[in-house]
Write a protein that holds these residues in place. Sequence first.
Motif, PDB file in Angstrom:
ATOM      1  N   UNK A   1     -99.953   8.761   3.646  1.00 14.37           N
ATOM      2  CA  UNK A   1     -98.821   8.863   2.723  1.00 14.37           C
ATOM      3  C   UNK A   1     -97.802   7.757   2.981  1.00 14.37           C
ATOM      4  N   UNK A   2     -97.500   7.528   4.251  1.00 19.33           N
ATOM      5  CA  UNK A   2     -96.523   6.494   4.608  1.00 19.33           C
ATOM      6  C   UNK A   2     -97.048   5.114   4.237  1.00 19.33           C
ATOM      7  N   UNK A   3     -98.341   4.896   4.427  1.00 16.80           N
ATOM      8  CA  UNK A   3     -98.948   3.615   4.078  1.00 16.80           C
ATOM      9  C   UNK A   3     -98.841   3.362   2.574  1.00 16.80           C
ATOM     10  N   UNK A   4     -99.109   4.381   1.785  1.00 19.81           N
ATOM     11  CA  UNK A   4     -98.997   4.242   0.330  1.00 19.81           C
ATOM     12  C   UNK A   4     -97.552   3.939  -0.073  1.00 19.81           C
ATOM     13  N   UNK A   5     -96.620   4.610   0.582  1.00 22.77           N
ATOM     14  CA  UNK A   5     -95.194   4.390   0.306  1.00 22.77           C
ATOM     15  C   UNK A   5     -94.785   2.951   0.653  1.00 22.77           C
ATOM     16  N   UNK A   6     -95.253   2.464   1.796  1.00 25.24           N
ATOM     17  CA  UNK A   6     -94.914   1.105   2.220  1.00 25.24           C
ATOM     18  C   UNK A   6     -95.554   0.055   1.323  1.00 25.24           C
ATOM     19  N   UNK A   7     -96.781   0.315   0.873  1.00 24.67           N
ATOM     20  CA  UNK A   7     -97.443  -0.628  -0.033  1.00 24.67           C
ATOM     21  C   UNK A   7     -96.692  -0.724  -1.356  1.00 24.67           C
ATOM     22  N   UNK A   8     -96.178   0.415  -1.823  1.00 27.62           N
ATOM     23  CA  UNK A   8     -95.396   0.418  -3.056  1.00 27.62           C
ATOM     24  C   UNK A   8     -94.093  -0.376  -2.859  1.00 27.62           C
ATOM     25  N   UNK A   9     -93.459  -0.177  -1.708  1.00 25.31           N
ATOM     26  CA  UNK A   9     -92.231  -0.916  -1.407  1.00 25.31           C
ATOM     27  C   UNK A   9     -92.521  -2.405  -1.301  1.00 25.31           C
ATOM     28  N   UNK A  10     -93.660  -2.755  -0.692  1.00 28.57           N
ATOM     29  CA  UNK A  10     -94.042  -4.161  -0.570  1.00 28.57           C
ATOM     30  C   UNK A  10     -94.247  -4.784  -1.949  1.00 28.57           C
ATOM     31  N   UNK A  11     -94.890  -4.054  -2.844  1.00 26.50           N
ATOM     32  CA  UNK A  11     -95.099  -4.552  -4.199  1.00 26.50           C
ATOM     33  C   UNK A  11     -93.765  -4.803  -4.891  1.00 26.50           C
ATOM     34  N   UNK A  12     -92.849  -3.839  -4.755  1.00 25.15           N
ATOM     35  CA  UNK A  12     -91.537  -3.990  -5.385  1.00 25.15           C
ATOM     36  C   UNK A  12     -90.782  -5.197  -4.829  1.00 25.15           C
ATOM     37  N   UNK A  13     -90.882  -5.421  -3.518  1.00 25.94           N
ATOM     38  CA  UNK A  13     -90.210  -6.566  -2.911  1.00 25.94           C
ATOM     39  C   UNK A  13     -90.816  -7.883  -3.398  1.00 25.94           C
ATOM     40  N   UNK A  14     -92.141  -7.902  -3.522  1.00 27.58           N
ATOM     41  CA  UNK A  14     -92.793  -9.114  -4.043  1.00 27.58           C
ATOM     42  C   UNK A  14     -92.363  -9.390  -5.472  1.00 27.58           C
TER      43      UNK A  14
ATOM     44  N   UNK B   1     -89.500  -8.478  -6.845  1.00 29.00           N
ATOM     45  CA  UNK B   1     -88.112  -8.946  -6.795  1.00 29.00           C
ATOM     46  C   UNK B   1     -88.049 -10.404  -6.375  1.00 29.00           C
ATOM     47  N   UNK B   2     -88.905 -10.791  -5.427  1.00 27.83           N
ATOM     48  CA  UNK B   2     -88.921 -12.178  -4.966  1.00 27.83           C
ATOM     49  C   UNK B   2     -89.347 -13.110  -6.096  1.00 27.83           C
ATOM     50  N   UNK B   3     -90.343 -12.693  -6.846  1.00 30.33           N
ATOM     51  CA  UNK B   3     -90.853 -13.525  -7.934  1.00 30.33           C
ATOM     52  C   UNK B   3     -89.816 -13.704  -9.042  1.00 30.33           C
ATOM     53  N   UNK B   4     -88.986 -12.694  -9.256  1.00 24.97           N
ATOM     54  CA  UNK B   4     -87.981 -12.778 -10.312  1.00 24.97           C
ATOM     55  C   UNK B   4     -86.642 -13.296  -9.803  1.00 24.97           C
ATOM     56  N   UNK B   5     -86.581 -13.603  -8.511  1.00 24.01           N
ATOM     57  CA  UNK B   5     -85.345 -14.159  -7.955  1.00 24.01           C
ATOM     58  C   UNK B   5     -84.266 -13.146  -7.674  1.00 24.01           C
ATOM     59  N   UNK B   6     -84.621 -11.874  -7.591  1.00 20.53           N
ATOM     60  CA  UNK B   6     -83.622 -10.822  -7.367  1.00 20.53           C
ATOM     61  C   UNK B   6     -83.579 -10.340  -5.920  1.00 20.53           C
TER      62      UNK B   6
ATOM     63  N   UNK C   1     -86.606  -7.916   4.668  1.00 17.60           N
ATOM     64  CA  UNK C   1     -87.277  -6.657   4.363  1.00 17.60           C
ATOM     65  C   UNK C   1     -88.777  -6.855   4.164  1.00 17.60           C
ATOM     66  N   UNK C   2     -89.168  -7.981   3.603  1.00 18.71           N
ATOM     67  CA  UNK C   2     -90.584  -8.265   3.368  1.00 18.71           C
ATOM     68  C   UNK C   2     -91.325  -8.252   4.699  1.00 18.71           C
ATOM     69  N   UNK C   3     -90.764  -8.904   5.694  1.00 16.64           N
ATOM     70  CA  UNK C   3     -91.378  -8.980   7.019  1.00 16.64           C
ATOM     71  C   UNK C   3     -91.427  -7.609   7.682  1.00 16.64           C
ATOM     72  N   UNK C   4     -90.353  -6.824   7.569  1.00 23.39           N
ATOM     73  CA  UNK C   4     -90.312  -5.500   8.185  1.00 23.39           C
ATOM     74  C   UNK C   4     -91.373  -4.577   7.591  1.00 23.39           C
ATOM     75  N   UNK C   5     -91.484  -4.601   6.269  1.00 24.31           N
ATOM     76  CA  UNK C   5     -92.466  -3.757   5.593  1.00 24.31           C
ATOM     77  C   UNK C   5     -93.880  -4.157   6.002  1.00 24.31           C
ATOM     78  N   UNK C   6     -94.135  -5.479   6.034  1.00 27.88           N
ATOM     79  CA  UNK C   6     -95.467  -5.974   6.395  1.00 27.88           C
ATOM     80  C   UNK C   6     -95.837  -5.533   7.809  1.00 27.88           C
TER      81      UNK C   6
END
Length: 67
Positions: free
Chosen positions: A17-30, A32-37, A43-48
């Motif tokens: 469950x935690x892994x799925x949650x972290x993968x979702x957070x990682x996707x959201x961070x990626x 945000x990075x792509x859109x410049x937000x 946070x990207x490094x911590x999640x990874x």
Amino acid sequence: MMKIADVRAMTPDQMADKLAELKKAQFNLRFQKATGQLEKTAEVRKIRRDIARIKTVAAQKAANQKA
């Protein structure tokens, strides 16, 4: 950031469950990075690293069950 002791105390279901949650957070961070937000770039490094911790402990537990 999670501590390794916290991860080792988790059940396999909790880790999944935690892994799925972290993968979702990682996707959201990626996204945000792509859109410049993305403001907190660390946070990207911590999640990874949290994902790596969970995968490592899961692999160790699986190896112990086989042996």
